[in-house]
Design a protein around this motif. Structure first.
Motif, PDB file in Angstrom:
ATOM      1  N   TYR A 116      69.221 -17.188 -13.544  1.00 47.24           N
ATOM      2  CA  TYR A 116      69.608 -17.741 -12.248  1.00 47.24           C
ATOM      3  C   TYR A 116      68.781 -17.125 -11.117  1.00 47.24           C
ATOM      4  O   TYR A 116      68.475 -17.791 -10.131  1.00 47.24           O
ATOM      5  CB  TYR A 116      71.102 -17.529 -12.005  1.00 47.24           C
ATOM      6  N   VAL A 117      68.432 -15.852 -11.288  1.00 49.59           N
ATOM      7  CA  VAL A 117      67.541 -15.218 -10.308  1.00 49.59           C
ATOM      8  C   VAL A 117      66.182 -15.903 -10.338  1.00 49.59           C
ATOM      9  O   VAL A 117      65.602 -16.212  -9.287  1.00 49.59           O
ATOM     10  CB  VAL A 117      67.389 -13.711 -10.603  1.00 49.59           C
ATOM     11  N   GLU A 118      65.670 -16.167 -11.525  1.00 51.72           N
ATOM     12  CA  GLU A 118      64.379 -16.842 -11.663  1.00 51.72           C
ATOM     13  C   GLU A 118      64.411 -18.235 -11.055  1.00 51.72           C
ATOM     14  O   GLU A 118      63.401 -18.724 -10.534  1.00 51.72           O
ATOM     15  CB  GLU A 118      63.995 -16.922 -13.142  1.00 51.72           C
ATOM     16  N   LEU A 119      65.558 -18.872 -11.108  1.00 51.67           N
ATOM     17  CA  LEU A 119      65.726 -20.201 -10.536  1.00 51.67           C
ATOM     18  C   LEU A 119      65.446 -20.201  -9.033  1.00 51.67           C
ATOM     19  O   LEU A 119      65.040 -21.215  -8.470  1.00 51.67           O
ATOM     20  CB  LEU A 119      67.162 -20.688 -10.792  1.00 51.67           C
ATOM     21  N   LEU A 120      65.645 -19.048  -8.388  1.00 50.20           N
ATOM     22  CA  LEU A 120      65.471 -18.935  -6.939  1.00 50.20           C
ATOM     23  C   LEU A 120      64.040 -18.568  -6.547  1.00 50.20           C
ATOM     24  O   LEU A 120      63.769 -18.334  -5.369  1.00 50.20           O
ATOM     25  CB  LEU A 120      66.446 -17.890  -6.382  1.00 50.20           C
ATOM     26  N   LYS A 121      63.143 -18.516  -7.517  1.00 50.66           N
ATOM     27  CA  LYS A 121      61.730 -18.191  -7.281  1.00 50.66           C
ATOM     28  C   LYS A 121      61.578 -16.874  -6.519  1.00 50.66           C
ATOM     29  O   LYS A 121      61.138 -16.853  -5.365  1.00 50.66           O
ATOM     30  CB  LYS A 121      61.029 -19.332  -6.531  1.00 50.66           C
ATOM     31  N   PRO A 122      61.925 -15.747  -7.138  1.00 45.32           N
ATOM     32  CA  PRO A 122      61.907 -14.464  -6.433  1.00 45.32           C
ATOM     33  C   PRO A 122      60.553 -14.049  -5.903  1.00 45.32           C
ATOM     34  O   PRO A 122      60.470 -13.374  -4.878  1.00 45.32           O
ATOM     35  CB  PRO A 122      62.425 -13.480  -7.490  1.00 45.32           C
ATOM     36  N   ARG A 123      59.458 -14.427  -6.562  1.00 46.14           N
ATOM     37  CA  ARG A 123      58.136 -14.048  -6.058  1.00 46.14           C
ATOM     38  C   ARG A 123      57.823 -14.762  -4.744  1.00 46.14           C
ATOM     39  O   ARG A 123      57.277 -14.162  -3.818  1.00 46.14           O
ATOM     40  CB  ARG A 123      57.057 -14.345  -7.102  1.00 46.14           C
ATOM     41  N   VAL A 124      58.168 -16.040  -4.685  1.00 49.24           N
ATOM     42  CA  VAL A 124      57.997 -16.775  -3.431  1.00 49.24           C
ATOM     43  C   VAL A 124      58.944 -16.208  -2.377  1.00 49.24           C
ATOM     44  O   VAL A 124      58.582 -16.051  -1.201  1.00 49.24           O
ATOM     45  CB  VAL A 124      58.271 -18.278  -3.639  1.00 49.24           C
ATOM     46  N   MET A 125      60.155 -15.866  -2.799  1.00 50.04           N
ATOM     47  CA  MET A 125      61.143 -15.319  -1.881  1.00 50.04           C
ATOM     48  C   MET A 125      60.664 -14.019  -1.250  1.00 50.04           C
ATOM     49  O   MET A 125      60.934 -13.743  -0.084  1.00 50.04           O
ATOM     50  CB  MET A 125      62.471 -15.090  -2.609  1.00 50.04           C
ATOM     51  N   SER A 126      59.944 -13.200  -2.016  1.00 49.84           N
ATOM     52  CA  SER A 126      59.462 -11.929  -1.476  1.00 49.84           C
ATOM     53  C   SER A 126      58.508 -12.148  -0.312  1.00 49.84           C
ATOM     54  O   SER A 126      58.545 -11.412   0.689  1.00 49.84           O
ATOM     55  CB  SER A 126      58.779 -11.116  -2.582  1.00 49.84           C
ATOM     56  N   LEU A 127      57.656 -13.169  -0.413  1.00 52.66           N
ATOM     57  CA  LEU A 127      56.749 -13.491   0.693  1.00 52.66           C
ATOM     58  C   LEU A 127      57.530 -14.002   1.892  1.00 52.66           C
ATOM     59  O   LEU A 127      57.238 -13.652   3.041  1.00 52.66           O
ATOM     60  CB  LEU A 127      55.727 -14.537   0.236  1.00 52.66           C
ATOM     61  N   VAL A 128      58.535 -14.832   1.634  1.00 52.37           N
ATOM     62  CA  VAL A 128      59.376 -15.359   2.712  1.00 52.37           C
ATOM     63  C   VAL A 128      60.091 -14.218   3.439  1.00 52.37           C
ATOM     64  O   VAL A 128      60.100 -14.159   4.678  1.00 52.37           O
ATOM     65  CB  VAL A 128      60.409 -16.358   2.143  1.00 52.37           C
ATOM     66  N   ILE A 129      60.678 -13.301   2.673  1.00 54.07           N
ATOM     67  CA  ILE A 129      61.398 -12.178   3.267  1.00 54.07           C
ATOM     68  C   ILE A 129      60.466 -11.332   4.126  1.00 54.07           C
ATOM     69  O   ILE A 129      60.787 -10.972   5.265  1.00 54.07           O
ATOM     70  CB  ILE A 129      62.032 -11.302   2.164  1.00 54.07           C
ATOM     71  N   PHE A 130      59.295 -11.031   3.587  1.00 50.11           N
ATOM     72  CA  PHE A 130      58.368 -10.164   4.304  1.00 50.11           C
ATOM     73  C   PHE A 130      57.871 -10.806   5.599  1.00 50.11           C
ATOM     74  O   PHE A 130      57.889 -10.176   6.662  1.00 50.11           O
ATOM     75  CB  PHE A 130      57.188  -9.812   3.404  1.00 50.11           C
ATOM     76  N   THR A 131      57.429 -12.046   5.538  1.00 53.04           N
ATOM     77  CA  THR A 131      56.886 -12.687   6.747  1.00 53.04           C
ATOM     78  C   THR A 131      57.986 -12.946   7.776  1.00 53.04           C
ATOM     79  O   THR A 131      57.744 -12.838   8.982  1.00 53.04           O
ATOM     80  CB  THR A 131      56.158 -13.995   6.399  1.00 53.04           C
ATOM     81  N   ALA A 132      59.196 -13.277   7.313  1.00 49.30           N
ATOM     82  CA  ALA A 132      60.307 -13.470   8.252  1.00 49.30           C
ATOM     83  C   ALA A 132      60.676 -12.163   8.934  1.00 49.30           C
ATOM     84  O   ALA A 132      60.940 -12.125  10.142  1.00 49.30           O
ATOM     85  CB  ALA A 132      61.516 -14.051   7.522  1.00 49.30           C
ATOM     86  N   ALA A 133      60.688 -11.076   8.156  1.00 51.41           N
ATOM     87  CA  ALA A 133      61.011  -9.761   8.715  1.00 51.41           C
ATOM     88  C   ALA A 133      59.972  -9.338   9.740  1.00 51.41           C
ATOM     89  O   ALA A 133      60.310  -8.819  10.815  1.00 51.41           O
ATOM     90  CB  ALA A 133      61.108  -8.725   7.604  1.00 51.41           C
ATOM     91  N   VAL A 134      58.698  -9.579   9.435  1.00 50.39           N
ATOM     92  CA  VAL A 134      57.645  -9.235  10.393  1.00 50.39           C
ATOM     93  C   VAL A 134      57.797 -10.067  11.659  1.00 50.39           C
ATOM     94  O   VAL A 134      57.707  -9.540  12.781  1.00 50.39           O
ATOM     95  CB  VAL A 134      56.248  -9.438   9.776  1.00 50.39           C
TER      96      VAL A 134
END
Length: 319
Positions: A21-39
């Motif tokens: 289910y974690v893989e279903l959420l595309k965690p690698r793409v999510m990491s980029l989203v989290i980082f750029t949103a945080a910046v």
């Protein structure tokens, strides 16, 4: 329309693990989203309380995961025939298409509602539009309809820093627009470099990537053209209110490196590329990932200098 019925028939109930289910959420793409949103949030001129910032970043991450689940639900039929995606939870039979759909819809609503409560109406509206754009406009229409799928669809991945900025400032400015543009223009050369060595996958799946429709030679030309445009946008960001010496130095080095790689791909002969298993193309693709992270990391570094009153006085702001 995507054929999702097969996944419901072939899945063995109870086989799914938490990691599926974690893989279903595309965690690698999510990491980029989290980082750029945080910046985007942290470089904004208005500070955000750490608890509020954490809650908002979590909402944005959940929204990104929802988009990934909806994308996997719709694309299950083509994921099944592509080597790069055949091991995903739905085509491998570990998660049903119906589960992915329900998870995606539930997380979409939850993330937008919670961002409205923790952040503000503008950031929640931008997140809602981002999910809709990726799941509906890109996944359901653009991806299978036009070789411009990545060009237009890149907007979905470009919104996170703008959302983060909106959380902090409550508005959209030239700075957030240029952060958006940096990711938007970076997306085509990034994915086209991948398509150069994964072209057979897209051909089998019937996805009209530029390499499939116009050929690798034309795609190489486009990679170079977009990389030149990308360099201009990246350098322009240095002369805004969030730019600074660290970012300018990083942008100069990174864009020279990306341009050198794009020129190398532009000069490549297809026979030579095939003979060495597209080594140069794979290197440019890998560098493009580092390129984007490094730009946003440099923005964060300059924000730290300003917060510590170490930024140079009179830094030129042109935009």
């Amino acid at each position: 329309m995507a054929d999702t019925s097969w996944s419901l028939e072939e899945t063995r109930p109870g086989d799914a693990q938490f990691g599926d289910y974690v893989e279903l959420l595309k965690p690698r793409v999510m990491s980029l989203v989290i980082f750029t949103a945080a910046v985007g949030m942290f470089v904004a001129p208005t500070p955000v309380h750490p608890i509020i910032a954490f809650a908002c970043i979590l909402c944005i991450a959940v929204g990104a995961g929802a988009s990934g689940a909806l994308n996997m639900w719709w694309d299950a039929d083509i994921d099944r025939v592509m080597k790069r995606t055949a091991g995903r939870p739905i085509p491998s039979g570990r998660v049903t298409g119906e589960e992915a759909l329900y998870i995606g819809l539930a997380l979409s609503g939850l993330s937008v509602l919670m961002l409205f409560l923790f952040g503000n109406a503008l950031s929640a509206a931008l997140l809602a539009f981002t999910i809709f754009f990726y799941a509906v406009i890109y996944t359901m229409f653009l991806k299978r309809a036009t070789p411009q799928n990545i060009v237009i669809g890149g907007a979905a991945g470009a919104f996170p820093p703008m959302i983060g900025w909106a959380v902090a400032s409550g508005n959209v400015t030239i700075e957030s627009c240029l952060m958006f543009a940096l990711i938007f223009i970076w997306t085509p050369p990034h994915f086209w470099a991948l398509a150069l060595f994964m072209n057979s996958d897209y051909t089998k799946a019937g996805v009209p990537m530029m390499t499939v429709v116009a050929g690798r030679r034309h795609t190489r030309n486009l990679i170079l053209g977009y990389t030149v445009l990308l360099a201009a946008v990246a350098l322009a960001l240095a002369f805004t209110g969030i730019g600074g010496p660290v970012y300018l130095a990083a942008a100069l080095v990174l864009n020279l490196g990306f341009l050198a790689g794009a020129i190398r791909l532009w000069r490549r002969d297809e026979e030579v590329a095939g003979a060495d298993a597209y080594r140069a193309e794979k290197r440019v693709f890998a560098f493009s990932i580092f390129y984007l992270f490094a730009h946003f990391l440099a923005l964060l570094a300059d924000a730290g200098l300003r917060a510590a009153d170490l930024a140079p006085v009179g830094w030129p702001v042109l935009f």
